[in-house]
Design a protein around this motif. Structure first.
Motif, PDB file in Angstrom:
ATOM      1  N   PRO A  26      -4.578   6.111   9.713  1.00  0.00           N
ATOM      2  CA  PRO A  26      -5.013   4.719   9.519  1.00  0.00           C
ATOM      3  C   PRO A  26      -3.876   3.823   9.022  1.00  0.00           C
ATOM      4  CG  PRO A  26      -6.611   6.223   8.556  1.00  0.00           C
ATOM      5  CD  PRO A  26      -5.429   7.050   8.972  1.00  0.00           C
ATOM      6  N   GLY A  27      -2.996   4.352   8.172  1.00  0.00           N
ATOM      7  CA  GLY A  27      -1.871   3.568   7.675  1.00  0.00           C
ATOM      8  C   GLY A  27      -0.923   3.157   8.788  1.00  0.00           C
ATOM      9  N   GLU A  28      -0.620   4.086   9.685  1.00  0.00           N
ATOM     10  CA  GLU A  28       0.265   3.757  10.805  1.00  0.00           C
ATOM     11  C   GLU A  28      -0.386   2.723  11.717  1.00  0.00           C
ATOM     12  OE1 GLU A  28       3.008   6.196  13.831  1.00  0.00           O
ATOM     13  OE2 GLU A  28       0.870   6.295  14.311  1.00  0.00           O
ATOM     14  N   GLU A  29      -1.670   2.910  11.993  1.00  0.00           N
ATOM     15  CA  GLU A  29      -2.375   1.965  12.869  1.00  0.00           C
ATOM     16  C   GLU A  29      -2.444   0.566  12.258  1.00  0.00           C
ATOM     17  OE1 GLU A  29      -6.095   3.853  13.818  1.00  0.00           O
ATOM     18  OE2 GLU A  29      -5.081   5.524  14.821  1.00  0.00           O
ATOM     19  N   ALA A  30      -2.440   0.477  10.919  1.00  0.00           N
ATOM     20  CA  ALA A  30      -2.476  -0.824  10.257  1.00  0.00           C
ATOM     21  C   ALA A  30      -1.094  -1.479  10.216  1.00  0.00           C
ATOM     22  CB  ALA A  30      -3.012  -0.672   8.829  1.00  0.00           C
ATOM     23  N   GLY A  31      -0.043  -0.688  10.513  1.00  0.00           N
ATOM     24  CA  GLY A  31       1.300  -1.249  10.537  1.00  0.00           C
ATOM     25  C   GLY A  31       2.171  -0.897   9.355  1.00  0.00           C
ATOM     26  N   LEU A  83      -5.638   5.441  -5.867  1.00  0.00           N
ATOM     27  CA  LEU A  83      -6.383   4.263  -5.404  1.00  0.00           C
ATOM     28  C   LEU A  83      -6.461   4.211  -3.880  1.00  0.00           C
ATOM     29  CD1 LEU A  83      -4.970   1.542  -7.829  1.00  0.00           C
ATOM     30  CD2 LEU A  83      -7.284   2.525  -7.843  1.00  0.00           C
ATOM     31  N   LEU A  84      -5.428   4.708  -3.210  1.00  0.00           N
ATOM     32  CA  LEU A  84      -5.431   4.707  -1.743  1.00  0.00           C
ATOM     33  C   LEU A  84      -6.395   5.751  -1.191  1.00  0.00           C
ATOM     34  CD1 LEU A  84      -1.615   4.336  -0.994  1.00  0.00           C
ATOM     35  CD2 LEU A  84      -3.390   2.580  -0.780  1.00  0.00           C
ATOM     36  N   ASP A  85      -6.497   6.879  -1.867  1.00  0.00           N
ATOM     37  CA  ASP A  85      -7.411   7.941  -1.439  1.00  0.00           C
ATOM     38  C   ASP A  85      -8.815   7.623  -1.923  1.00  0.00           C
ATOM     39  OD1 ASP A  85      -5.257   9.243  -0.347  1.00  0.00           O
ATOM     40  OD2 ASP A  85      -5.052  10.691  -1.976  1.00  0.00           O
ATOM     41  N   GLY A  86      -9.793   8.142  -1.220  1.00  0.00           N
ATOM     42  CA  GLY A  86     -11.176   7.935  -1.615  1.00  0.00           C
ATOM     43  C   GLY A  86     -12.110   8.571  -0.615  1.00  0.00           C
ATOM     44  N   PRO A  87     -13.382   8.316  -0.752  1.00  0.00           N
ATOM     45  CA  PRO A  87     -14.346   8.918   0.170  1.00  0.00           C
ATOM     46  C   PRO A  87     -14.074   8.505   1.619  1.00  0.00           C
ATOM     47  CG  PRO A  87     -15.453   7.968  -1.732  1.00  0.00           C
ATOM     48  CD  PRO A  87     -14.028   7.528  -1.795  1.00  0.00           C
ATOM     49  N   GLU A  88     -14.267   9.458   2.505  1.00  0.00           N
ATOM     50  CA  GLU A  88     -14.082   9.205   3.937  1.00  0.00           C
ATOM     51  C   GLU A  88     -14.998   8.069   4.402  1.00  0.00           C
ATOM     52  OE1 GLU A  88     -13.719  11.893   7.992  1.00  0.00           O
ATOM     53  OE2 GLU A  88     -14.719  12.727   6.239  1.00  0.00           O
ATOM     54  N   ASP A  89     -14.513   7.263   5.342  1.00  0.00           N
ATOM     55  CA  ASP A  89     -15.241   6.136   5.948  1.00  0.00           C
ATOM     56  C   ASP A  89     -15.470   4.975   4.989  1.00  0.00           C
ATOM     57  OD1 ASP A  89     -15.386   7.361   8.476  1.00  0.00           O
ATOM     58  OD2 ASP A  89     -17.192   8.457   7.889  1.00  0.00           O
ATOM     59  N   THR A  90     -14.728   4.921   3.885  1.00  0.00           N
ATOM     60  CA  THR A  90     -14.785   3.746   3.013  1.00  0.00           C
ATOM     61  C   THR A  90     -13.560   2.886   3.296  1.00  0.00           C
ATOM     62  OG1 THR A  90     -13.656   4.905   1.201  1.00  0.00           O
ATOM     63  CG2 THR A  90     -16.088   4.934   1.201  1.00  0.00           C
ATOM     64  N   THR A  91     -13.643   1.626   2.914  1.00  0.00           N
ATOM     65  CA  THR A  91     -12.590   0.675   3.235  1.00  0.00           C
ATOM     66  C   THR A  91     -11.756   0.343   2.009  1.00  0.00           C
ATOM     67  OG1 THR A  91     -13.991  -0.297   4.942  1.00  0.00           O
ATOM     68  CG2 THR A  91     -12.159  -1.633   4.172  1.00  0.00           C
ATOM     69  N   VAL A  92     -10.471   0.179   2.240  1.00  0.00           N
ATOM     70  CA  VAL A  92      -9.564  -0.257   1.186  1.00  0.00           C
ATOM     71  C   VAL A  92      -8.842  -1.505   1.704  1.00  0.00           C
ATOM     72  CG1 VAL A  92      -7.685   1.280   1.914  1.00  0.00           C
ATOM     73  CG2 VAL A  92      -7.732   0.448  -0.412  1.00  0.00           C
ATOM     74  N   VAL A 118      -9.842   1.591   6.961  1.00  0.00           N
ATOM     75  CA  VAL A 118     -10.886   2.588   6.720  1.00  0.00           C
ATOM     76  C   VAL A 118     -10.217   3.938   6.465  1.00  0.00           C
ATOM     77  CG1 VAL A 118     -12.895   3.772   7.675  1.00  0.00           C
ATOM     78  CG2 VAL A 118     -12.534   1.339   8.145  1.00  0.00           C
ATOM     79  N   ARG A 119     -10.575   4.550   5.340  1.00  0.00           N
ATOM     80  CA  ARG A 119     -10.028   5.867   4.999  1.00  0.00           C
ATOM     81  C   ARG A 119     -10.574   6.909   5.972  1.00  0.00           C
ATOM     82  NH1 ARG A 119     -11.647   3.799  -0.308  1.00  0.00           N
ATOM     83  NH2 ARG A 119      -9.789   3.452  -1.574  1.00  0.00           N
ATOM     84  N   GLU A 120      -9.688   7.815   6.371  1.00  0.00           N
ATOM     85  CA  GLU A 120     -10.068   8.916   7.251  1.00  0.00           C
ATOM     86  C   GLU A 120      -9.536  10.219   6.668  1.00  0.00           C
ATOM     87  OE1 GLU A 120      -8.549   8.334  11.179  1.00  0.00           O
ATOM     88  OE2 GLU A 120      -9.609   6.437  11.464  1.00  0.00           O
ATOM     89  N   LEU A 121     -10.096  11.311   7.143  1.00  0.00           N
ATOM     90  CA  LEU A 121      -9.588  12.623   6.773  1.00  0.00           C
ATOM     91  C   LEU A 121      -8.283  12.824   7.541  1.00  0.00           C
ATOM     92  CD1 LEU A 121     -10.317  15.102   5.084  1.00  0.00           C
ATOM     93  CD2 LEU A 121     -11.348  16.069   7.115  1.00  0.00           C
ATOM     94  N   VAL A 122      -7.181  12.896   6.838  1.00  0.00           N
ATOM     95  CA  VAL A 122      -5.857  12.990   7.457  1.00  0.00           C
ATOM     96  C   VAL A 122      -5.249  14.347   7.110  1.00  0.00           C
ATOM     97  CG1 VAL A 122      -3.558  11.966   7.610  1.00  0.00           C
ATOM     98  CG2 VAL A 122      -5.552  10.500   7.222  1.00  0.00           C
ATOM     99  N   PRO A 123      -5.093  15.219   8.119  1.00  0.00           N
ATOM    100  CA  PRO A 123      -4.466  16.505   7.826  1.00  0.00           C
ATOM    101  C   PRO A 123      -3.011  16.303   7.431  1.00  0.00           C
ATOM    102  CG  PRO A 123      -5.209  16.406  10.118  1.00  0.00           C
ATOM    103  CD  PRO A 123      -5.459  15.077   9.503  1.00  0.00           C
ATOM    104  N   PRO A 124      -2.485  17.170   6.580  1.00  0.00           N
ATOM    105  CA  PRO A 124      -1.084  17.022   6.190  1.00  0.00           C
ATOM    106  C   PRO A 124      -0.159  17.235   7.386  1.00  0.00           C
ATOM    107  CG  PRO A 124      -1.967  19.097   5.382  1.00  0.00           C
ATOM    108  CD  PRO A 124      -3.125  18.341   5.972  1.00  0.00           C
ATOM    109  N   GLU A 125       0.938  16.517   7.406  1.00  0.00           N
ATOM    110  CA  GLU A 125       1.921  16.675   8.468  1.00  0.00           C
ATOM    111  C   GLU A 125       2.686  17.960   8.210  1.00  0.00           C
ATOM    112  OE1 GLU A 125       4.582  13.537  10.969  1.00  0.00           O
ATOM    113  OE2 GLU A 125       4.182  13.126   8.885  1.00  0.00           O
TER     114      GLU A 125
END
Length: 184
Positions: free
Chosen positions: A46-51, A77-86, A103-110
């Protein structure tokens, strides 16, 4: 298996969550003086898609300034429940201010880090999360599609912390000739 380890239930839950990823923006942050700067952005997050890009400075989260907070507090603060908005405001490396509702998503570690060194494609795999095999396929495809043919591929597993057995088998299956990869 000398490499297996057994841990208490609480630690096992934490390990499992780390391998599967956690809900957030897929952004790593670090401290730079009194500001918090984006250090890394996971591909397709989501962070990359937001720019968001490495080097950007985080200014506000949910309309609250983050000046004076440390990187760990900002990460929380950036992390939180899945499908919530920051709501996020940041300053890009170009000096422009940006704002997005993400929108926060479940992001697997790189876990796959490709690097072209001369004619070699060096692929470092630091662990086996739920997307390691598909990330390896993308790294190999990108490396082989380059303008100059590769002299070889080096798979670097030094420091690999392990992870999901099925992903380890899948990675081996990508690289080995047809046949059984693992048997019990």
């Amino acid at each position: 298996d000398p490499y297996s380890r057994y841990v208490p239930p609480e630690e096992a839950i934490e390990d499992r969550a780390h391998r599967g990823g956690r809900a957030g923006l897929g952004v790593g942050v670090g401290q730079q003086g009194s500001t918090v700067v984006v250090r890394s952005v996971i591909r397709d997050s989501p962070g990359e898609e937001a720019g968001l890009r490495p080097g950007d400075t985080i200014l506000t989260i949910d309309r609250r300034g983050v000046r004076g907070l440390d990187a760990r507090a900002v990460r929380d603060l950036l992390d939180g429940p899945e499908d919530t908005t920051v709501e996020l405001t940041w300053r890009g490396r170009d000096g422009k201010f940006r704002e997005a509702s993400i929108v926060r998503e479940l992001v697997p570690p790189e876990t796959v880090f490709p690097e072209l060194i001369g004619g070699l494609l060096l692929v470092r795999i630091t662990g086996f999360s739920r997307t390691t095999d598909s990330d390896l396929v993308l790294a190999l495809r990108d490396g082989l599609a380059g303008p100059v043919p590769l002299d070889g591929i080096v798979l670097d597993l030094r420091g690999n912390r392990g992870g999901l057995l099925r992903q380890a088998v899948s990675v081996a299956d990508i690289l080995l000739s047809p046949g059984p990869v693992a048997m019990t």
